[in-house]
Design a protein around this motif. Structure first.
Motif, PDB file in Angstrom:
ATOM      1  N   TRP A 145      47.206  11.941  54.197  1.00  0.00           N
ATOM      2  CA  TRP A 145      48.410  11.729  54.990  1.00  0.00           C
ATOM      3  C   TRP A 145      49.675  11.778  54.153  1.00  0.00           C
ATOM      4  CZ3 TRP A 145      48.192  12.659  59.844  1.00  0.00           C
ATOM      5  CH2 TRP A 145      47.028  12.408  60.566  1.00  0.00           C
ATOM      6  N   ALA A 146      49.587  11.508  52.851  1.00  0.00           N
ATOM      7  CA  ALA A 146      50.773  11.492  51.982  1.00  0.00           C
ATOM      8  C   ALA A 146      51.494  12.838  51.952  1.00  0.00           C
ATOM      9  CB  ALA A 146      50.391  11.070  50.567  1.00  0.00           C
ATOM     10  N   GLN A 147      50.780  13.939  52.134  1.00  0.00           N
ATOM     11  CA  GLN A 147      51.424  15.256  52.088  1.00  0.00           C
ATOM     12  C   GLN A 147      52.392  15.471  53.247  1.00  0.00           C
ATOM     13  OE1 GLN A 147      48.591  18.659  53.067  1.00  0.00           O
ATOM     14  NE2 GLN A 147      47.232  16.872  53.106  1.00  0.00           N
ATOM     15  N   PHE A 148      52.263  14.681  54.299  1.00  0.00           N
ATOM     16  CA  PHE A 148      53.143  14.842  55.460  1.00  0.00           C
ATOM     17  C   PHE A 148      54.416  14.000  55.354  1.00  0.00           C
ATOM     18  CE2 PHE A 148      48.920  16.030  56.879  1.00  0.00           C
ATOM     19  CZ  PHE A 148      49.175  17.295  57.403  1.00  0.00           C
ATOM     20  N   ALA A 149      54.518  13.166  54.311  1.00  0.00           N
ATOM     21  CA  ALA A 149      55.702  12.321  54.128  1.00  0.00           C
ATOM     22  C   ALA A 149      56.949  13.153  53.844  1.00  0.00           C
ATOM     23  CB  ALA A 149      55.468  11.321  52.996  1.00  0.00           C
ATOM     24  N   ALA A 150      56.791  14.372  53.357  1.00  0.00           N
ATOM     25  CA  ALA A 150      57.924  15.225  52.986  1.00  0.00           C
ATOM     26  C   ALA A 150      58.555  15.954  54.174  1.00  0.00           C
ATOM     27  CB  ALA A 150      57.475  16.252  51.945  1.00  0.00           C
ATOM     28  N   VAL A 151      57.915  15.871  55.346  1.00  0.00           N
ATOM     29  CA  VAL A 151      58.417  16.591  56.521  1.00  0.00           C
ATOM     30  C   VAL A 151      58.394  15.680  57.740  1.00  0.00           C
ATOM     31  CG1 VAL A 151      57.623  18.841  55.668  1.00  0.00           C
ATOM     32  CG2 VAL A 151      56.143  17.511  57.173  1.00  0.00           C
ATOM     33  N   GLY A 152      59.206  16.017  58.719  1.00  0.00           N
ATOM     34  CA  GLY A 152      59.140  15.318  59.991  1.00  0.00           C
ATOM     35  C   GLY A 152      57.969  15.849  60.798  1.00  0.00           C
ATOM     36  N   TRP A 153      57.265  14.962  61.462  1.00  0.00           N
ATOM     37  CA  TRP A 153      56.138  15.396  62.282  1.00  0.00           C
ATOM     38  C   TRP A 153      55.803  14.330  63.316  1.00  0.00           C
ATOM     39  CZ3 TRP A 153      51.455  12.685  62.347  1.00  0.00           C
ATOM     40  CH2 TRP A 153      51.294  11.722  61.349  1.00  0.00           C
ATOM     41  N   VAL A 154      55.084  14.758  64.344  1.00  0.00           N
ATOM     42  CA  VAL A 154      54.553  13.848  65.348  1.00  0.00           C
ATOM     43  C   VAL A 154      53.081  14.198  65.546  1.00  0.00           C
ATOM     44  CG1 VAL A 154      56.768  13.545  66.530  1.00  0.00           C
ATOM     45  CG2 VAL A 154      55.205  15.335  67.285  1.00  0.00           C
ATOM     46  N   PRO A 155      52.263  13.213  65.904  1.00  0.00           N
ATOM     47  CA  PRO A 155      50.854  13.527  66.155  1.00  0.00           C
ATOM     48  C   PRO A 155      50.691  14.273  67.468  1.00  0.00           C
ATOM     49  CG  PRO A 155      51.265  11.204  66.567  1.00  0.00           C
ATOM     50  CD  PRO A 155      52.545  11.792  66.032  1.00  0.00           C
ATOM     51  N   ALA A 205      46.517  15.893  65.333  1.00  0.00           N
ATOM     52  CA  ALA A 205      46.952  16.653  64.161  1.00  0.00           C
ATOM     53  C   ALA A 205      48.476  16.673  64.102  1.00  0.00           C
ATOM     54  CB  ALA A 205      46.414  18.082  64.214  1.00  0.00           C
ATOM     55  N   PRO A 206      49.051  16.626  62.911  1.00  0.00           N
ATOM     56  CA  PRO A 206      50.509  16.655  62.787  1.00  0.00           C
ATOM     57  C   PRO A 206      51.119  17.950  63.331  1.00  0.00           C
ATOM     58  CG  PRO A 206      49.518  15.854  60.769  1.00  0.00           C
ATOM     59  CD  PRO A 206      48.393  16.387  61.621  1.00  0.00           C
ATOM     60  N   LEU A 207      52.166  17.783  64.142  1.00  0.00           N
ATOM     61  CA  LEU A 207      52.975  18.895  64.642  1.00  0.00           C
ATOM     62  C   LEU A 207      54.318  18.788  63.937  1.00  0.00           C
ATOM     63  CD1 LEU A 207      52.210  18.527  68.466  1.00  0.00           C
ATOM     64  CD2 LEU A 207      51.035  19.979  66.788  1.00  0.00           C
ATOM     65  N   ILE A 208      54.712  19.844  63.231  1.00  0.00           N
ATOM     66  CA  ILE A 208      55.904  19.822  62.387  1.00  0.00           C
ATOM     67  C   ILE A 208      57.171  19.860  63.245  1.00  0.00           C
ATOM     68  CG2 ILE A 208      57.119  20.950  60.472  1.00  0.00           C
ATOM     69  CD1 ILE A 208      54.287  19.833  59.754  1.00  0.00           C
ATOM     70  N   THR A 209      58.035  18.874  63.038  1.00  0.00           N
ATOM     71  CA  THR A 209      59.306  18.778  63.759  1.00  0.00           C
ATOM     72  C   THR A 209      60.189  19.987  63.428  1.00  0.00           C
ATOM     73  OG1 THR A 209      59.172  16.382  63.580  1.00  0.00           O
ATOM     74  CG2 THR A 209      61.319  17.299  64.142  1.00  0.00           C
ATOM     75  N   GLY A 210      60.877  20.517  64.441  1.00  0.00           N
ATOM     76  CA  GLY A 210      61.796  21.633  64.244  1.00  0.00           C
ATOM     77  C   GLY A 210      61.143  23.002  64.293  1.00  0.00           C
ATOM     78  N   ALA A 211      59.822  23.053  64.519  1.00  0.00           N
ATOM     79  CA  ALA A 211      59.136  24.344  64.612  1.00  0.00           C
ATOM     80  C   ALA A 211      59.552  25.073  65.890  1.00  0.00           C
ATOM     81  CB  ALA A 211      57.622  24.144  64.575  1.00  0.00           C
ATOM     82  N   LEU A 212      59.309  26.372  65.922  1.00  0.00           N
ATOM     83  CA  LEU A 212      59.607  27.167  67.112  1.00  0.00           C
ATOM     84  C   LEU A 212      58.621  26.892  68.233  1.00  0.00           C
ATOM     85  CD1 LEU A 212      60.384  30.674  65.582  1.00  0.00           C
ATOM     86  CD2 LEU A 212      62.010  28.948  66.384  1.00  0.00           C
ATOM     87  N   ALA A 213      57.367  26.594  67.851  1.00  0.00           N
ATOM     88  CA  ALA A 213      56.318  26.369  68.845  1.00  0.00           C
ATOM     89  C   ALA A 213      55.165  25.609  68.198  1.00  0.00           C
ATOM     90  CB  ALA A 213      55.819  27.700  69.400  1.00  0.00           C
ATOM     91  N   TRP A 214      54.338  25.006  69.054  1.00  0.00           N
ATOM     92  CA  TRP A 214      53.182  24.249  68.592  1.00  0.00           C
ATOM     93  C   TRP A 214      51.997  24.550  69.487  1.00  0.00           C
ATOM     94  CZ3 TRP A 214      57.918  22.271  69.891  1.00  0.00           C
ATOM     95  CH2 TRP A 214      58.715  21.826  68.843  1.00  0.00           C
ATOM     96  N   LEU A 215      50.825  24.567  68.894  1.00  0.00           N
ATOM     97  CA  LEU A 215      49.587  24.714  69.649  1.00  0.00           C
ATOM     98  C   LEU A 215      48.585  23.696  69.122  1.00  0.00           C
ATOM     99  CD1 LEU A 215      50.484  27.957  68.771  1.00  0.00           C
ATOM    100  CD2 LEU A 215      49.025  28.234  70.749  1.00  0.00           C
ATOM    101  N   ALA A 219      45.845  22.104  64.629  1.00  0.00           N
ATOM    102  CA  ALA A 219      47.120  22.375  65.286  1.00  0.00           C
ATOM    103  C   ALA A 219      47.853  23.454  64.505  1.00  0.00           C
ATOM    104  CB  ALA A 219      47.968  21.103  65.368  1.00  0.00           C
ATOM    105  N   VAL A 220      48.752  24.124  65.185  1.00  0.00           N
ATOM    106  CA  VAL A 220      49.549  25.196  64.589  1.00  0.00           C
ATOM    107  C   VAL A 220      51.016  24.912  64.892  1.00  0.00           C
ATOM    108  CG1 VAL A 220      49.991  27.683  64.550  1.00  0.00           C
ATOM    109  CG2 VAL A 220      47.684  26.833  65.089  1.00  0.00           C
ATOM    110  N   SER A 221      51.842  24.918  63.861  1.00  0.00           N
ATOM    111  CA  SER A 221      53.295  24.829  64.022  1.00  0.00           C
ATOM    112  C   SER A 221      53.864  26.165  63.573  1.00  0.00           C
ATOM    113  CB  SER A 221      53.876  23.697  63.167  1.00  0.00           C
ATOM    114  OG  SER A 221      53.396  22.443  63.588  1.00  0.00           O
ATOM    115  N   VAL A 222      54.527  26.885  64.481  1.00  0.00           N
ATOM    116  CA  VAL A 222      55.138  28.180  64.177  1.00  0.00           C
ATOM    117  C   VAL A 222      56.526  27.885  63.606  1.00  0.00           C
ATOM    118  CG1 VAL A 222      55.900  30.401  65.096  1.00  0.00           C
ATOM    119  CG2 VAL A 222      53.857  29.274  66.049  1.00  0.00           C
ATOM    120  N   LEU A 223      56.734  28.216  62.331  1.00  0.00           N
ATOM    121  CA  LEU A 223      57.951  27.801  61.639  1.00  0.00           C
ATOM    122  C   LEU A 223      59.179  28.628  61.989  1.00  0.00           C
ATOM    123  CD1 LEU A 223      56.621  26.945  58.072  1.00  0.00           C
ATOM    124  CD2 LEU A 223      56.791  25.484  60.096  1.00  0.00           C
ATOM    125  N   SER A 224      60.312  27.943  61.982  1.00  0.00           N
ATOM    126  CA  SER A 224      61.598  28.593  62.215  1.00  0.00           C
ATOM    127  C   SER A 224      62.168  29.079  60.880  1.00  0.00           C
ATOM    128  CB  SER A 224      62.583  27.612  62.869  1.00  0.00           C
ATOM    129  OG  SER A 224      63.005  26.648  61.926  1.00  0.00           O
TER     130      SER A 224
END
Length: 172
Positions: A88-98, A104-114, A64-69
């Motif tokens: 999975w522990a590395q994702f505890a520092a950010v908001g994400w949804v599967p 694959a984790p999609l980072i919350t607050g990103a401009l776009a996801w693929l 997956a790709v999260s385009v960051l803001s």
């Protein structure tokens, strides 16, 4: 190749976080990402063959790709830090949804996801180019993009993308 590194640093790029879920979860900040084709929908990302993400993408066959803001510089730094936790522990520092298609984790607050399925892996020097068929694509509500230029992060405010302060699109 320090000259090549210096020359390439003049090319401003967007900033993404590439992620893989499943048995080998991992995330990595990357700016070597672009669209390849609209029909069929294809993108590519380049990953060092020594990177943990390389093995994860090769094994899972999806990413997956999260385009960051512009507000996500801290997230970009987190996923560029080699000392962050594994799995999975590395994702505890950010908001994400599967991701619904890849898990694959999609980072919350990103401009776009693929979400993508690997269709081809091409060895290119010390990297692999992963071509991915886009399974799902979505845009967020953010407006300002995070850019990387000359070794530093920069925000690109809305309206300045076309070089026009009032946000009008300039045509040539």
């Amino acid at each position: 190749m320090t000259n090549l590194r210096r020359v390439m640093s003049t090319f401003a790029t967007g900033v993404t976080v590439l992620t893989v879920g499943g048995e080998n979860p991992h995330g990595m900040t990357a700016n070597a990402f672009c669209s390849v084709s609209l029909d069929p929908p294809l993108v590519l990302c380049c990953v060092a063959r020594t990177a943990r993400l390389h093995k994860a993408v090769s094994v899972e066959g999806r990413f997956a790709v999260s385009v960051l803001s512009a507000e996500q510089e801290t997230t970009a730094c987190h996923f560029a830090d080699r000392s962050r936790p594994h799995g999975w522990a590395q994702f505890a520092a950010v908001g994400w949804v599967p991701g619904s298609r890849t898990g694959a984790p999609l980072i919350t607050g990103a401009l776009a996801w693929l979400e993508c399925e690997v269709t081809e892996e091409v060895v290119a020097g010390d990297h692999s180019v992963f071509v991915g068929r886009v399974l799902e694509a979505a845009s967020g509500s953010g407006e300002a993009a995070l850019l990387f230029h000359r070794g530093a992060f920069h925000g690109l405010p809305e309206g300045e993308a076309a070089g026009v302060p009032d946000g009008r699109v300039r045509t040539v």
